[in-house]
Design an enzyme around this catalytic site. Sequence first.
Site, PDB file in Angstrom:
ATOM      1  N   GLU A 429       0.837  -1.211   0.000  1.00 36.16           N
ATOM      2  CA  GLU A 429       0.000   0.000   0.000  1.00 36.16           C
ATOM      3  C   GLU A 429       0.863   1.249   0.000  1.00 36.16           C
ATOM      4  O   GLU A 429       0.577   2.227   0.689  1.00 36.16           O
ATOM      5  CB  GLU A 429      -0.960   0.005   1.199  1.00 36.16           C
ATOM      6  CG  GLU A 429      -2.162  -0.899   1.009  1.00 36.16           C
ATOM      7  CD  GLU A 429      -3.228  -0.704   2.073  1.00 36.16           C
ATOM      8  OE1 GLU A 429      -3.203   0.328   2.765  1.00 36.16           O
ATOM      9  OE2 GLU A 429      -4.080  -1.582   2.201  1.00 36.16           O
ATOM     10  N   GLY A 430       1.911   1.237  -0.785  1.00 33.07           N
ATOM     11  CA  GLY A 430       2.846   2.349  -0.814  1.00 33.07           C
ATOM     12  C   GLY A 430       3.975   2.079   0.146  1.00 33.07           C
ATOM     13  O   GLY A 430       3.768   1.988   1.360  1.00 33.07           O
TER      14      GLY A 430
END
Length: 782
Positions: A429-430
Site C-alpha cells: 500500500e505504498g
Amino acid sequence: MVFKAIMNGLIKAKAMPQISPTERQALEAGTVWIDGQVFSGKPDFAKMFSEPYAKLNKRERDFIDGPVKNLCDMVDSYELARTRIVPKQAIDYMKSQGFFSFLIPQSYGGQEFSVNAISTIMAMLSAHSPLLSTFVVIPNSLGAAELLKHYGKQSQKDHYLPRLASGEYLPCFGLTEPTAGSDAASILARGVLFKNAEGKLQIKLNFRKRYITLAPVANLISLAFKLQDPDNLLGKGSDVGITVALVHRGTPGLEMGKHHQPIGDAFYNGPIVGKDVVIDADEIIGGVECAGQGWRMLMEQLAGGRAVSLPAGAVGGVRAAAAAAGAYARVRQQFGMPIAEMEGIQEKLAEIAAMAYLAEGARVYAVSALDNDEQPPVVSAVWKAYLTELSRVQATNAMDVMAGAGVMQGPNNIIGRGYCSAPVAITVEGANIMTRSLITFGQGAVRCHPYAFKIANALEANDLPTFSSALKGWIGHMVVNTGRLIGLTATRGYLASVPKIDGVTPYLRKLAWTSSRYAYLTDMALLTVGGKLKARQQLTGHFADALGWQLLAISTVRRYVAEGEQREDLPLVQYACEYALEKIQKAFESIYANFGKNPLGLWMRTVGYLGLRLNPLVGSTRDRLVPVVAKTITKSGAQMDRIAGDLYLPKVNLAELDNDEVLANTTGVKRLLAAFEAVQAAEGVQRKIMAARRAKQLEKGSVQELADAALAKGIITADDKKLLDRANRISLEAIMVDEFTPQEFFGDDSITYAPGFDSANLPNVPHGAVAQPVERLKVVNS
C-alpha cells in the site's frame, strides 16, 4: 493591484507545489481531521478529546469471543506456516460464519461491522497467523466489496455482494505492476474499448500484475487499468483514464495460480497476467458511467482505508511482542534472577510495553474517526507508515529479549516468524519510504494547511478575489502563530491553554508548543522552498516524522482520557509521550539543519539550530520510568490484559500440565504462558526461602536447592513445595527450543547426517546410527 502583482509573480515563479490531475484527486479525497489541528499551530485538545471513541457493541464482541477465537483454535499457526495450506475446515468455517462479509450490508447477507470491529478482528488474526488473516483482510479491505458498496450499480450490488458475503466469490485486487508500485498512477495495464459483432461494448485487456495477495486462489479480480476508447464510443475522448473492472477466473487469456514466496510467514500472493482478455464493459464497477473514475475511487477509499488493515496487523504484532517478551523475561533466569529484573532487559521491555499502549491508542482513535464518517488521508498514511515501522522495531526488541529462543525456529518459537515477516507491511500500500517522503507532508502541507490549498487553487484558476482573501488570511495566521511560538518557546510551552490532566498536562503543553513550531516551519517551507518541495524529500521526510509523532502522542493521551485516566497506566502514557517528543525534537533538528541554501536556511542552521539544542522539548529523563513501565508486561492482571488487548492467547490450565505427557505435547505460546502463571504462583514461596536464607536459617544456595531443607524446617509447606516444583518444571520446558533429527531437518528419511559428511569420521557414534538427543539438564531457579 498589489495582490494582482503578487499572484502573477507567484504563478510565474511556480512558487506553490504544482498539482497534477492524479494528485488533485488524492488531495480532494477524504477529510482533514486532527492533522489540521497540528498544522493550525493551536490544537484544540479539549475538542479532540470530546470526539466519539469507539467501543465494540455486543454483536461484535460476541463474534470476536466466539467465531474469531474458534477459528484461531482450529488452526495451528506453526503448522500453517510450515505447510502453507489453510485447512478446508477453516475455509468452510469462515464462509459459514461470515468472515468475508464484514464490510457488506446485512441486507446483502453481510455482517456490516463497524470499522473498529473489523480492525480488532484483523489485529487478532494477523498476530496469530498472517496466512489465515489474509483470507479475512483482503475481502474486507479495498477491493470488490468496498468498491461495489460505494460505486456499484444496483444490478452489480444485487449479484456480487451476496456472493462475496457467502465466500462464493473470493476476491483479490490487481493494481501493482513491475513498473508501477508506489507510483500506482503510472500503471501500464491497458484496456481498449470496442463493439463486438453483436454491437455490445467490450474491453480487450492486456496486463501484467504482481504482488497480488490471494491471487493464486481468488476467483474474482478487481482490476485497475487505463482505458482507451479509440472510437470515442463513450464520448469521453480516446484516453478515458484509470478504470476498475471485475474479471472472473477462467476468462480466456487470463493466467493466475502461480505463487510468489513472501518473506517470513508465507501467505498466498502471486502474479496475474492477461493477454487479450475480453470482458463486457458492464463489468466496470459502476458501469460505463464510471469509466475513467478508477483513480478517484481508489483515492477516496484509501483516504481512510490505509488506517485499517495494515495498522491493525502492526498493532497485533506489537501486542504479540509485548505478551511474549514480558512472559519470557519473567520465566527466563540468568545469574540467579529473572532477566526481567535486569536493567538492560527492562529498557527493551519498557519500550515494547509503552509502544503497545501507544499503538492501540492510535488504532482505536483512527477507527473511531472512520466510524464517525471522517476519511483523513494524511492521518491514514501516517498510521500505515509509522505503525508498521513501529511494529518492526518492537519485533526486534522482543527478539533481543528472547535471544536464542527467538532465533531457533520451530513450533516453540513464538516471535521469530513475526520478526521475519515485518518487512511485508513496510512495503505494501505504498512503500513506507515513499509514504514518508512524498505523501505525508506532500499532501499535508497543501491539504491540511489553513490556506495553502485555497491559494494553490486560486493560482491555478487565476482567481484574484479568492487569492487575495486567502493570502490576507495566511499573513494574519503567520503573524499570530509567530507571536505564539515566541511565547511558548520562552516559557517551554507553559503559556499554552490545555486541558488539566494530572501527570499529562505538561506533555500537552509541549505538544501545543511543537504544533506552533510545526506550523511556523511549514509556512517557511512553503514560502521559501515552495514548488521544489517534491524534490526535497529528505526535508519533507523530516517534516513527516515531526507530524507523525505528534499525532501518535496525541492518540496516546486520547486513549488515557477515554479509558478513564487509570492511574496505573500513567507511566505508560508518560513514557510514550517522552519517546514521541524525543522523535519530534530530532525531526526539528533535522529540518533546521537541512532547510535550504538561502538566508532563512543559514539562520536556521546556525542561530536557530543552536537555540533548538539549548531549549529542547524533553531531556534525558525517560530512564526514570523504565523499571515501572517494564513491569507492566511481566505480571498478569488487568493492566497486562489492556496492553495485550484482543490478542489470541490459548487458555492455560496448570493442573493438566502436571501430566508429563500433556506438558511434552504443549508447545509454543501456551507452554510459555503456563510457565508465566506458574512462576507467579510460586513467587510467595520463593520469597519465604530467600528470607530464611538471609536470616541464616538456611545455607547458601539456589531456591530450588534449598526447597527440601526449607520444607523439613517448616519454612514452607508441602503445597508450597509443589508450587515451586511445578514452576521449575514448566519453566524448563518453556525455555527449551526445538530439536530436529537429520531426517526432519533435511526432509528426507534416508539422510542420517548432513550430505557431504562421512558419519564414520564423527566421534563416538556408530557408523550409520543417528545421534541421540542429549538429556535435558535440570534448570535450577534461584
